[in-house]
Design an enzyme around this catalytic site. Sequence first.
Site, mmCIF file in Angstrom:
data_model
loop_
_atom_site.group_PDB
_atom_site.id
_atom_site.type_symbol
_atom_site.label_atom_id
_atom_site.label_comp_id
_atom_site.label_asym_id
_atom_site.label_seq_id
_atom_site.Cartn_x
_atom_site.Cartn_y
_atom_site.Cartn_z
ATOM 1 N N ASP A 139 37.666 39.584 48.977
ATOM 2 C CA ASP A 139 38.072 40.562 47.972
ATOM 3 C C ASP A 139 38.087 39.895 46.605
ATOM 4 O OD1 ASP A 139 39.609 42.877 46.769
ATOM 5 O OD2 ASP A 139 39.731 43.413 48.879
ATOM 6 N N HIS A 177 43.321 44.134 43.318
ATOM 7 C CA HIS A 177 42.874 44.773 44.552
ATOM 8 C C HIS A 177 43.108 43.897 45.787
ATOM 9 C CE1 HIS A 177 39.971 46.632 47.376
ATOM 10 N NE2 HIS A 177 40.172 47.736 46.677
ATOM 11 N N SER A 458 39.748 51.434 50.805
ATOM 12 C CA SER A 458 40.172 50.033 50.677
ATOM 13 C C SER A 458 41.565 49.821 51.252
ATOM 14 C CB SER A 458 40.204 49.613 49.201
ATOM 15 O OG SER A 458 38.936 49.294 48.731
#
Length: 719
Positions: A139, A177, A458
């Site tokens: 990520d 994220h 996600s």
Amino acid sequence: MIRIILLILCVCVSPAHAMTFPDHPKAPVQYENEQEVVIIEVTPHRLRDVQAHIHNRYPNITVRAVYQTALHGLSVKGSRRELRELYQIPGVERVTPVTTYKAHINESVTLIGGQAAHGYYDEKGNRLTGKGVRVGVIDTGIDYEHPDLRRNYRGGYDTFDDDADPMESKKVGPTLHGSHVAGIIAANGKLRGVAPDATIIAYRALGPGGTGSSETVLAAIEKAIEDKVDVLNLSLGNEVNGPDWPTSVALDRAVEKGIVAVTASGNSGPAIWTVGSPGTASKAIAVGASSPRLRIPYIDVGGRSLRLDVMEGSPEWNISRSLPWMHAGLGKEIKNAAGKIVVLERGALTFSEKAKRAQEAGAEGVIIFNNMRDSFQGAVEGVNIPVAVLSGRDGKWLLSQQGTLMGTVFREEQDVLASFSSRGPVTQTWEIKPDLVAPGVSIHSTVPGGYLALQGTSMAAPHVAGAAALLRQAHPEWNPEQIKAALMNTCKLLYQNGKPYTVYEQGAGRLQIEKALRTKTLLYPAALSFGLLTGQARVKVDVTVENRTDAPRTYIFQTPPAVTGIQWHLPHTLYVDAGGKRTVPIEAEVNTAFLRDTLHQGYLTVVGDGDMVQLPYLFFTGEPNYPRIMGFQFAQGDGADIYKYEMYLPGGADELGIVLYDPATFQYVGFLDYRQNVTNGRYEQTISKKQFLKGTYKALIFVKKGNREDTFETLLTFS
């Protein structure tokens, strides 16, 4: 979900009709010498031969990386002229230009089967928290100094900067994220993730702003295999429904090495065929998004109720009284909005700019409706009033009700498939994706410096990665296919208007961790994809039935409802010894002459001593109506006079063309490109700019395949 945005657009065209462009063999010198990076996939035993061939014959080509585990191949940089010749080297299977990846941010633990604070337990009563299980997170890195993440962090690697520090970007192009994803899996502090004692190995493949490339993602998969992680989460993907991208191939290789690979399906729903790579990887677990228990606002206008989706970064929609509302166009000028809800159209300004202007004009709240028919996702920053979105269809209807009051009602919703969640199936392989769904709407988790609720596939994928970690702890001897089966066999089917969502929307259904941990039966493969059938055909899939108990069991295969033209051949009753396995054929006999529909899907029910497993199945009788054009991109090339474009053709094309028109008069200008018999996969060309091409043109891109034609319109600007 993090989206793969196709930004490298490499192009050269055929002679046009009204205009004259150089043909491919006569491409301009600057185009031929232009430098590009590509991934070369090589037959495994020929890797050294290919590398030596490049070294000896092409001294100007630089080998940037060698992949020997996730992928057998090389990353190389060189001129387009020399790179094109690499296709001729014996052992080279595929050459793929490097793709750019970009992050797209778009009471869940309790919903999927238990309370993490008390832990999960297997069928023997053993407490499961993911202890001893290594989960790799590819990520944007993670904030390993966060109090809820630092206990479980055990290193990793930064393939973006090529160093050993996978910290989230905090200053230039800050990201969050990866930390959010890691928290869902294994937060262990104020928040507790699905597997709060699992070890997190972070791989920062996406840098500032959440951007990276297929090189960095492939390198991260390679590192994860070398580090022998048990579970791997990739909350990233693209909008191209193609199973042959290097990251998809690499994920399948990771599974072959014993890693449970979990990936997001995409945020491009609700249309069919929107699942993106690497969510198309056959052996990985692709995850769609459903809603946990939520209090959803609906506006009540003119006797209709319209569902609102609150934007990321916005306060909750807490308006409970009826208010007047006003339409203010694109929001460029908003006046006299005090005490009103302002309705705006998407476009021209950012969502934050629109909302701030409404806030400054005294608005109580903002609703932005789409400039396309369907709904969309968005985010705002620095706004203190609630901001929500409507689909273009609902927004246009709302404008017909001006002069009325707008009320708000709230409804409790749970287990509704998120509109943004990408749907399958997969082109070319015709497989069912997503494999299952998990909560992905308004998920609260860790971010650098605190906590935040985000939504997207996600957020759904790490719920499944955490569940896989618990199963790995409970059954360290299980292989990835068994873990995938346990997760899918025990899902809860989700319904809409009394009917189950289709298999290409929800796969096997919504994740239920505790049932997966206590399952007494495994059936795999956990989804039955029979492919594309024509004429009269009889096809089969071999299914293994595994009895996980210490007593013999009898399983009954229930025949699906009768359909003229489809006949099932099932074992009906199957006896399996204690702790034993049996493999049986599941067959379908099809005569397409009796079938009007092309797509056939549903659930095959298997019952055994109180257990019930529903296997999703799918097959096509005739060429399906999938999009013939995907991922069209157009951009300035590396040279001042060079432009590039690319698109993905899932089934190839009998004819392909790009026609230019004057955007004001719609007068025909000419063909930018025309080809026949184009093979499936990525199609890319480069053109040299001509003086009379200056300006903006309306482009109609068309692809004909068989008796179907797809078109796509866009504006192309030549400066």
